[in-house]
Write a protein that holds these residues in place. Structure first.
Motif, short mmCIF file in Angstrom:
data_model
loop_
_atom_site.label_atom_id
_atom_site.label_comp_id
_atom_site.label_asym_id
_atom_site.label_seq_id
_atom_site.Cartn_x
_atom_site.Cartn_y
_atom_site.Cartn_z
N LYS A 47 0.85 -1.12 0.00
CA LYS A 47 0.02 0.16 -0.08
C LYS A 47 0.93 1.23 0.02
N VAL A 48 0.38 2.43 -0.75
CA VAL A 48 1.09 3.58 -0.74
C VAL A 48 1.74 4.09 0.92
N ASP A 49 0.81 3.98 1.75
CA ASP A 49 1.35 4.41 3.18
C ASP A 49 2.31 3.39 3.84
N GLN A 50 2.76 2.32 3.13
CA GLN A 50 3.58 1.40 3.69
C GLN A 50 5.12 1.67 2.87
N LEU A 51 4.86 2.65 1.92
CA LEU A 51 6.27 2.70 1.26
C LEU A 51 7.21 3.45 1.90
N GLU A 52 8.48 3.51 1.74
CA GLU A 52 9.52 4.33 2.41
C GLU A 52 10.42 4.82 1.36
N PRO A 53 11.19 5.92 1.72
CA PRO A 53 12.16 6.43 0.54
C PRO A 53 13.20 5.50 0.44
#
Length: 352
Positions: A5-11
């Motif tokens: 999910k997009v809110d699980q993404l990290e830089p």
């Protein structure tokens, strides 16, 4: 590869698959390294999930992939918009300008500070990077026509390439809106010029380059925004880029409510010379850039169909066309040529 999910993404995560818009255009290419700004953009665009590489995936350099694509596209555009007669000194002049602009494009592609912004331009919306590439090429051709030194041409090209970088701060729904903006939305949109200046200065670009982002919506008569500058108070780089910017906007239908044919966009520039635009820049633009590249298949106001076979430098919007089909779409046994710069009552109505 794993899906998150997009809110699980990290830089620093790497996209394993391209992310597409609802219209099917690529928003982020496979191999893109995610940054906080890119993750925020994905959230704003309400992208639900994306695929990223895991520890078993061989990494690639997304900047290199996108830079190669930008370079290829810039050279393709260059090859179609420089008018070239079939013989004579003007062919030599066109070839010289082509080589000069091509060399400048190559130098821009080698500038790390520039290609680090390509990803930002690509994620603003579906059109901004393509528009920026075109504006860069058109501006360089005009700069070459005005006899810029290689160093000035290089600075002009960088300014043109990143002139819209401030749009990354504009909400996507405003950029996508085709109806009239509300006063509040207009204010938010117009703020992109100041934001662009700020971003470019923070990235270490010189003031003459950053000014292009700040001043490319100013107008010769002082009616532009945001500083209401007029005449020579607008620097020459910005006067060139604003002309190329409006021309490409017109033929793409990006900002204006209808798409213009290339010759209509040229005539708009002609008519607005010394009003909205510097007439010297307009003359250099219209005499150096072909509205209809050689080989274009066009339909005339007579209903006939033909191919553009030559472009006169002094009348680029009205080329020489070889008529191949009559108004009933019957192929002619003996095609004939017509010079639209002499036949004033006949004009191109459509590019086929």
């Amino acid at each position: 590869m794993k899906q998150l999910k997009v809110d699980q993404l990290e830089p620093d995560m790497i996209l394993a698959e391209s992310v597409y818009s609802a219209s099917g255009k690529v928003l982020l290419a496979e191999g893109t390294k995610l940054t906080p700004d890119l993750i925020k953009r994905l959230m704003e665009m309400q992208v639900p999930r994306v695929c990223v590489n895991d520890e078993n995936t061989i990494p690639i350099d997304p900047n290199e992939v996108l830079t190669n694509r930008v370079h290829t596209q810039a050279l393709r555009i260059l090859g179609t918009v420089i008018p070239a007669d079939l013989c004579g000194s003007r062919l030599e002049d066109a070839q010289f300008r082509y080589e000069l602009v091509a060399e400048t494009i190559a130098k821009i592609m080698e500038t790390k500070e520039v290609h680090e912004l390509f990803l930002d331009l690509r994620t603003i919306d579906d059109d901004t990077l393509d528009h920026s590439i075109t504006v860069c090429v058109l501006s360089l051709i005009v700069g070459a026509a005005l006899k810029f030194t290689p160093d000035r041409l290089y600075m002009l090209g960088i300014g043109a390439m990143v002139h819209d970088i401030g749009k990354k701060a504009v909400p996507p729904e405003i950029l996508a809106k085709r109806e009239d903006l509300t006063p509040q939305e207009t204010q938010m949109f117009q703020a992109h010029v100041k934001e662009g200046y700020r971003i470019l200065r923070e990235h270490g670009f010189d003031v003459p380059i950053a000014k292009v982002a700040l001043y490319h919506h100013e107008r010769w008569n002082g009616s532009g925004y945001v500083n209401r500058l007029a005449g020579d108070n607008i620097d020459l780089f910005s006067r060139i880029v604003q002309t190329a910017d409006v021309y490409d906007d017109l033929i793409r239908g990006l900002t204006y409510k209808q798409k213009y044919l290339p010759h209509e966009a040229m005539e708009y520039l002609y008519g607005a010379g010394n009003f909205y635009f510097d007439v010297r820049v307009v003359k250099a633009f219209t005499s150096s850039i072909s509205a209809y590249p050689l080989g274009s298949l066009v339909k005339l106001s007579t209903g006939e169909i033909g191919v553009v076979v030559n472009v006169q430098k002094t009348s680029a919007p009205r080329p020489i066309v070889k008529i191949c089909y009559d108004k009933n779409n019957n192929r002619l046994d003996y095609p004939r040529q017509i010079d639209l710069s002499e036949e004033k009552t006949i004009f191109i109505t459509k590019i086929l």
